[in-house]
Design a protein around this motif. Structure first.
Motif, PDB file in Angstrom:
ATOM      1  N   GLU A 181     -16.948   2.626  -4.604  1.00  0.00           N
ATOM      2  CA  GLU A 181     -17.433   2.693  -3.220  1.00  0.00           C
ATOM      3  C   GLU A 181     -16.614   1.765  -2.317  1.00  0.00           C
ATOM      4  N   GLN A 182     -16.322   0.567  -2.811  1.00  0.00           N
ATOM      5  CA  GLN A 182     -15.504  -0.363  -2.027  1.00  0.00           C
ATOM      6  C   GLN A 182     -14.095   0.180  -1.827  1.00  0.00           C
ATOM      7  N   LEU A 183     -13.538   0.813  -2.880  1.00  0.00           N
ATOM      8  CA  LEU A 183     -12.203   1.402  -2.772  1.00  0.00           C
ATOM      9  C   LEU A 183     -12.192   2.495  -1.704  1.00  0.00           C
ATOM     10  N   SER A 184     -13.227   3.312  -1.691  1.00  0.00           N
ATOM     11  CA  SER A 184     -13.308   4.387  -0.692  1.00  0.00           C
ATOM     12  C   SER A 184     -13.356   3.800   0.719  1.00  0.00           C
ATOM     13  N   GLY A 185     -14.146   2.723   0.887  1.00  0.00           N
ATOM     14  CA  GLY A 185     -14.234   2.079   2.196  1.00  0.00           C
ATOM     15  C   GLY A 185     -12.899   1.489   2.628  1.00  0.00           C
ATOM     16  N   LEU A 186     -12.171   0.923   1.663  1.00  0.00           N
ATOM     17  CA  LEU A 186     -10.866   0.347   1.971  1.00  0.00           C
ATOM     18  C   LEU A 186      -9.878   1.428   2.390  1.00  0.00           C
ATOM     19  N   LEU A 187      -9.906   2.560   1.711  1.00  0.00           N
ATOM     20  CA  LEU A 187      -9.016   3.669   2.061  1.00  0.00           C
ATOM     21  C   LEU A 187      -9.333   4.214   3.452  1.00  0.00           C
ATOM     22  N   GLN A 188     -10.601   4.282   3.772  1.00  0.00           N
ATOM     23  CA  GLN A 188     -10.998   4.742   5.104  1.00  0.00           C
ATOM     24  C   GLN A 188     -10.519   3.770   6.182  1.00  0.00           C
ATOM     25  N   HIS A 189     -10.598   2.474   5.846  1.00  0.00           N
ATOM     26  CA  HIS A 189     -10.147   1.456   6.793  1.00  0.00           C
ATOM     27  C   HIS A 189      -8.635   1.566   7.010  1.00  0.00           C
ATOM     28  N   PHE A 190      -7.901   1.771   5.938  1.00  0.00           N
ATOM     29  CA  PHE A 190      -6.456   1.975   6.056  1.00  0.00           C
ATOM     30  C   PHE A 190      -6.163   3.205   6.919  1.00  0.00           C
ATOM     31  N   LEU A 215      -1.679   3.830  -5.359  1.00  0.00           N
ATOM     32  CA  LEU A 215      -1.187   2.442  -5.322  1.00  0.00           C
ATOM     33  C   LEU A 215      -2.332   1.456  -5.518  1.00  0.00           C
ATOM     34  N   LEU A 216      -3.448   1.654  -4.805  1.00  0.00           N
ATOM     35  CA  LEU A 216      -4.570   0.723  -4.897  1.00  0.00           C
ATOM     36  C   LEU A 216      -5.269   0.807  -6.246  1.00  0.00           C
ATOM     37  N   CYS A 217      -5.295   1.993  -6.838  1.00  0.00           N
ATOM     38  CA  CYS A 217      -5.885   2.134  -8.185  1.00  0.00           C
ATOM     39  C   CYS A 217      -5.036   1.386  -9.219  1.00  0.00           C
ATOM     40  N   LYS A 218      -3.732   1.534  -9.115  1.00  0.00           N
ATOM     41  CA  LYS A 218      -2.831   0.839 -10.051  1.00  0.00           C
ATOM     42  C   LYS A 218      -2.912  -0.675  -9.879  1.00  0.00           C
ATOM     43  N   ALA A 219      -3.170  -1.123  -8.645  1.00  0.00           N
ATOM     44  CA  ALA A 219      -3.230  -2.562  -8.374  1.00  0.00           C
ATOM     45  C   ALA A 219      -4.478  -3.207  -8.958  1.00  0.00           C
ATOM     46  N   GLU A 220      -5.515  -2.389  -9.289  1.00  0.00           N
ATOM     47  CA  GLU A 220      -6.785  -2.910  -9.809  1.00  0.00           C
ATOM     48  C   GLU A 220      -7.276  -4.052  -8.923  1.00  0.00           C
ATOM     49  N   VAL A 221      -7.526  -3.736  -7.689  1.00  0.00           N
ATOM     50  CA  VAL A 221      -7.868  -4.721  -6.654  1.00  0.00           C
ATOM     51  C   VAL A 221      -9.139  -5.484  -7.008  1.00  0.00           C
ATOM     52  N   THR A 222      -9.096  -6.815  -6.867  1.00  0.00           N
ATOM     53  CA  THR A 222     -10.271  -7.654  -7.095  1.00  0.00           C
ATOM     54  C   THR A 222     -11.011  -7.867  -5.776  1.00  0.00           C
ATOM     55  N   THR A 223     -12.201  -8.451  -5.890  1.00  0.00           N
ATOM     56  CA  THR A 223     -13.018  -8.673  -4.694  1.00  0.00           C
ATOM     57  C   THR A 223     -12.312  -9.569  -3.682  1.00  0.00           C
ATOM     58  N   SER A 224     -11.668 -10.638  -4.166  1.00  0.00           N
ATOM     59  CA  SER A 224     -10.978 -11.546  -3.244  1.00  0.00           C
ATOM     60  C   SER A 224      -9.802 -10.841  -2.562  1.00  0.00           C
ATOM     61  N   GLU A 225      -9.080  -9.994  -3.313  1.00  0.00           N
ATOM     62  CA  GLU A 225      -7.960  -9.255  -2.732  1.00  0.00           C
ATOM     63  C   GLU A 225      -8.466  -8.201  -1.743  1.00  0.00           C
ATOM     64  N   ASN A 227     -11.152  -8.467   0.082  1.00  0.00           N
ATOM     65  CA  ASN A 227     -11.530  -9.172   1.312  1.00  0.00           C
ATOM     66  C   ASN A 227     -10.305  -9.516   2.160  1.00  0.00           C
ATOM     67  N   ILE A 228      -9.208  -9.865   1.512  1.00  0.00           N
ATOM     68  CA  ILE A 228      -7.966 -10.154   2.241  1.00  0.00           C
ATOM     69  C   ILE A 228      -7.470  -8.903   2.966  1.00  0.00           C
ATOM     70  N   LEU A 229      -7.456  -7.776   2.244  1.00  0.00           N
ATOM     71  CA  LEU A 229      -6.973  -6.529   2.843  1.00  0.00           C
ATOM     72  C   LEU A 229      -7.866  -6.073   3.995  1.00  0.00           C
ATOM     73  N   ARG A 230      -9.181  -6.162   3.802  1.00  0.00           N
ATOM     74  CA  ARG A 230     -10.085  -5.757   4.879  1.00  0.00           C
ATOM     75  C   ARG A 230      -9.940  -6.681   6.080  1.00  0.00           C
ATOM     76  N   GLY A 231      -9.780  -7.962   5.826  1.00  0.00           N
ATOM     77  CA  GLY A 231      -9.593  -8.918   6.919  1.00  0.00           C
ATOM     78  C   GLY A 231      -8.308  -8.660   7.683  1.00  0.00           C
ATOM     79  N   PHE A 232      -7.245  -8.354   6.943  1.00  0.00           N
ATOM     80  CA  PHE A 232      -5.955  -8.062   7.588  1.00  0.00           C
ATOM     81  C   PHE A 232      -6.050  -6.798   8.441  1.00  0.00           C
TER      82      PHE A 232
END
Length: 256
Positions: A181-190, A215-225, A227-232
């Motif tokens: 769900e978080q990944l989907s939200g991040l993709l929508q934000h992008f 790319l984001l699936c391969k990166a296995e994004v953590t919660t802290s990462e 938050n950085i991407l959403r903030g940016f």
């Protein structure tokens, strides 16, 4: 099983190598050390190089000849980077560890190391059941004595010790992987920001969406990462909005 493996150093010329060997053994859980005619021992240099493995030095046995050091051993293995005219059964450190593991009753095991300058003599190597050779760079195969002991001791621990496992590492919440769900939200934000900045154009939209998701699936994004991407992305949105407002103001002022 590790306490049944004896490291035998024959005619060492530098006491520092004795200390380094003691340290290498203790790090890997081995404890038996035998010295055959060491040139300078006991020695303050050996103690210094042993660091906190001085108990290995204190319990080391000193022998006048090799036969005495290996008298009670059922399996004797010689180490050498050089092959000999009269060949012995040649194996790698890993193969040696497996051999010891599959024949646990064949103990004690002696692993012999020769003098720093020339290694084991032919006579010493012929006393051995196996000749173990560390597969090094053929153009530069010289290994420091302490390093050679360390490599072989590592293989012994890896194969023979139940404690040879990686330590458990607790993963803090900020380093947990994000949910779908978080990944989907991040993709929508992008998607929103790429459209806002004009980066995303209809012609390449589908291709870009698929690549970004992969790319984001391969990166296995953590919660802290995450938050950085959403903030940016939020900062890019705000900057774009301010930029657009400034442009509109200038247009309005020029029309007055």
């Amino acid at each position: 099983m590790l306490d049944q493996i004896r490291t035998v150093l024959s005619h060492t010329t530098h006491p520092g190598n004795v200390g380094a060997t003691a340290r290498a053994l203790k790090v890997m859980g081995l404890s038996q050390l035998a010295l055959v005619n060491p040139k300078d021992y006991p020695s303050a240099e050996a103690t210094r190089r042993a660091s906190r493995a001085t108990d290995i030095l204190a319990n080391a046995t000193i022998h006048d000849n090799l036969d005495s050091a290996i008298a009670d051993c059922q399996l004797v293995v010689g180490t050498s980077a050089r092959t000999r005219t009269l060949p012995s059964k040649l194996i790698s450190p890993r193969e040696l560890a497996e051999e010891i593991k599959t024949t646990p009753d064949r103990v004690p095991v002696a692993i012999l190391f020769g003098t720093e300058n020339s290694g084991l003599t032919n006579e010493e190597l012929h006393k051995c059941h196996y000749h173990v050779c560390i597969p090094t760079n053929p153009e530069y195969s010289s290994l420091n004595l302490g390093s050679a002991v360390q490599l072989i001791a590592y293989e012994m621990r890896l194969a023979l010790s139940e404690e040879a496992v990686l330590p458990e590492q607790r993963v803090v919440d900020s380093e947990q992987h994000i949910t779908h769900e978080q990944l989907s939200g991040l993709l929508q934000h992008f998607d929103k920001v790429m459209q806002l900045t004009g980066y995303k154009i209809p012609k390449h939209a589908k291709y870009l969406d698929l690549r970004l998701e992969r790319l984001l699936c391969k990166a296995e994004v953590t919660t802290s990462e995450y938050n950085i991407l959403r903030g940016f992305l939020s900062s890019v949105e705000k900057y774009s909005e301010r930029l657009s407002s400034g442009v509109l103001e200038k247009i309005e002022q020029s029309q007055k």
